[in-house]
Design a protein around this motif. Structure first.
Motif, PDB file in Angstrom:
ATOM      1  N   ARG A  70       0.834  -1.206   0.000  1.00  0.00           N
ATOM      2  CA  ARG A  70       0.000   0.000   0.000  1.00  0.00           C
ATOM      3  C   ARG A  70       0.867   1.253   0.000  1.00  0.00           C
ATOM      4  O   ARG A  70       0.590   2.233  -0.688  1.00  0.00           O
ATOM      5  N   ALA A  71       1.942   1.205   0.800  1.00  0.00           N
ATOM      6  CA  ALA A  71       2.831   2.358   0.876  1.00  0.00           C
ATOM      7  C   ALA A  71       3.503   2.607  -0.475  1.00  0.00           C
ATOM      8  O   ALA A  71       3.688   3.745  -0.883  1.00  0.00           O
ATOM      9  N   VAL A  72       3.850   1.519  -1.166  1.00  0.00           N
ATOM     10  CA  VAL A  72       4.487   1.662  -2.477  1.00  0.00           C
ATOM     11  C   VAL A  72       3.500   2.255  -3.472  1.00  0.00           C
ATOM     12  O   VAL A  72       3.859   3.104  -4.286  1.00  0.00           O
TER      13      VAL A  72
ATOM     14  N   LYS B  83       7.829   6.324  -5.809  1.00  0.00           N
ATOM     15  CA  LYS B  83       9.247   6.696  -5.855  1.00  0.00           C
ATOM     16  C   LYS B  83      10.029   6.076  -4.711  1.00  0.00           C
ATOM     17  O   LYS B  83      11.247   5.948  -4.772  1.00  0.00           O
ATOM     18  N   GLN B  84       9.310   5.729  -3.648  1.00  0.00           N
ATOM     19  CA  GLN B  84       9.984   5.136  -2.495  1.00  0.00           C
ATOM     20  C   GLN B  84       9.966   3.616  -2.554  1.00  0.00           C
ATOM     21  O   GLN B  84      10.339   2.943  -1.591  1.00  0.00           O
TER      22      GLN B  84
ATOM     23  N   LEU C 104      10.993   1.102   0.454  1.00  0.00           N
ATOM     24  CA  LEU C 104       9.900   0.458   1.171  1.00  0.00           C
ATOM     25  C   LEU C 104      10.030  -1.058   1.095  1.00  0.00           C
ATOM     26  O   LEU C 104       9.882  -1.765   2.099  1.00  0.00           O
ATOM     27  N   LEU C 105      10.329  -1.547  -0.098  1.00  0.00           N
ATOM     28  CA  LEU C 105      10.464  -2.994  -0.250  1.00  0.00           C
ATOM     29  C   LEU C 105      11.647  -3.516   0.552  1.00  0.00           C
ATOM     30  O   LEU C 105      11.632  -4.648   1.034  1.00  0.00           O
ATOM     31  N   ALA C 106      12.653  -2.662   0.714  1.00  0.00           N
ATOM     32  CA  ALA C 106      13.835  -3.086   1.457  1.00  0.00           C
ATOM     33  C   ALA C 106      13.525  -3.320   2.928  1.00  0.00           C
ATOM     34  O   ALA C 106      14.300  -3.948   3.640  1.00  0.00           O
ATOM     35  N   THR C 107      12.389  -2.819   3.399  1.00  0.00           N
ATOM     36  CA  THR C 107      12.041  -3.033   4.804  1.00  0.00           C
ATOM     37  C   THR C 107      11.514  -4.441   5.029  1.00  0.00           C
ATOM     38  O   THR C 107      11.363  -4.868   6.164  1.00  0.00           O
TER      39      THR C 107
ATOM     40  N   ALA D 174      10.903 -13.440  -0.658  1.00  0.00           N
ATOM     41  CA  ALA D 174       9.540 -13.952  -0.846  1.00  0.00           C
ATOM     42  C   ALA D 174       8.510 -12.887  -0.494  1.00  0.00           C
ATOM     43  O   ALA D 174       7.523 -12.699  -1.195  1.00  0.00           O
ATOM     44  N   LEU D 175       8.779 -12.182   0.596  1.00  0.00           N
ATOM     45  CA  LEU D 175       7.831 -11.140   1.004  1.00  0.00           C
ATOM     46  C   LEU D 175       7.877  -9.955   0.053  1.00  0.00           C
ATOM     47  O   LEU D 175       6.861  -9.340  -0.238  1.00  0.00           O
ATOM     48  N   ARG D 176       9.074  -9.654  -0.424  1.00  0.00           N
ATOM     49  CA  ARG D 176       9.179  -8.562  -1.393  1.00  0.00           C
ATOM     50  C   ARG D 176       8.394  -8.919  -2.650  1.00  0.00           C
ATOM     51  O   ARG D 176       7.670  -8.083  -3.207  1.00  0.00           O
ATOM     52  N   ALA D 177       8.516 -10.163  -3.072  1.00  0.00           N
ATOM     53  CA  ALA D 177       7.775 -10.594  -4.262  1.00  0.00           C
ATOM     54  C   ALA D 177       6.283 -10.514  -4.005  1.00  0.00           C
ATOM     55  O   ALA D 177       5.500 -10.092  -4.861  1.00  0.00           O
TER      56      ALA D 177
END
Ligand SMILES: [Zn+2]
Length: 91
Positions: A43-45, A50-51, A55-58, A63-66
């Protein structure tokens, strides 16, 4: 053999989804909160494309990033037409 562990003062971890609930020393999330966190990041993405990278790096795993990226794709995809089926890649 001395099996006494000196580092017993392991700080209690809190769930990585930011709910603040405590988790065990080896756990990152409360049960089910990994999906919740991925959804929050997605949702934040969507709100701050642009972030996206930061954001994904958090998220702690690929697997969670995907999972989050799939959720972003779903959220940002144009809504499918209710009836008219468009030709799918007539290659
Ligand atoms: Zn949590």
């Amino acid at each position: 053999m001395n099996t006494k562990v000196t580092a017993t003062q392991i700080p209690l971890n809190t769930c990585a989804c930011t709910c603040g609930e405590p988790v065990g020393p080896k756990a990152t999330y409360r049960p089910g909160h990994d999906a919740r966190h991925a959804g929050m990041v997605a949702r934040a993405v969507v709100e701050n494309p642009k972030q996206a990278k930061a954001l994904l790096a958090t998220l702690p795993s690929d697997a969670l990033r995907a999972k989050a990226q799939r959720a972003v794709a779903r959220a940002t995809a144009p809504k499918p037409e209710p009836k008219a089926k468009t030709e799918e890649q007539a290659a």
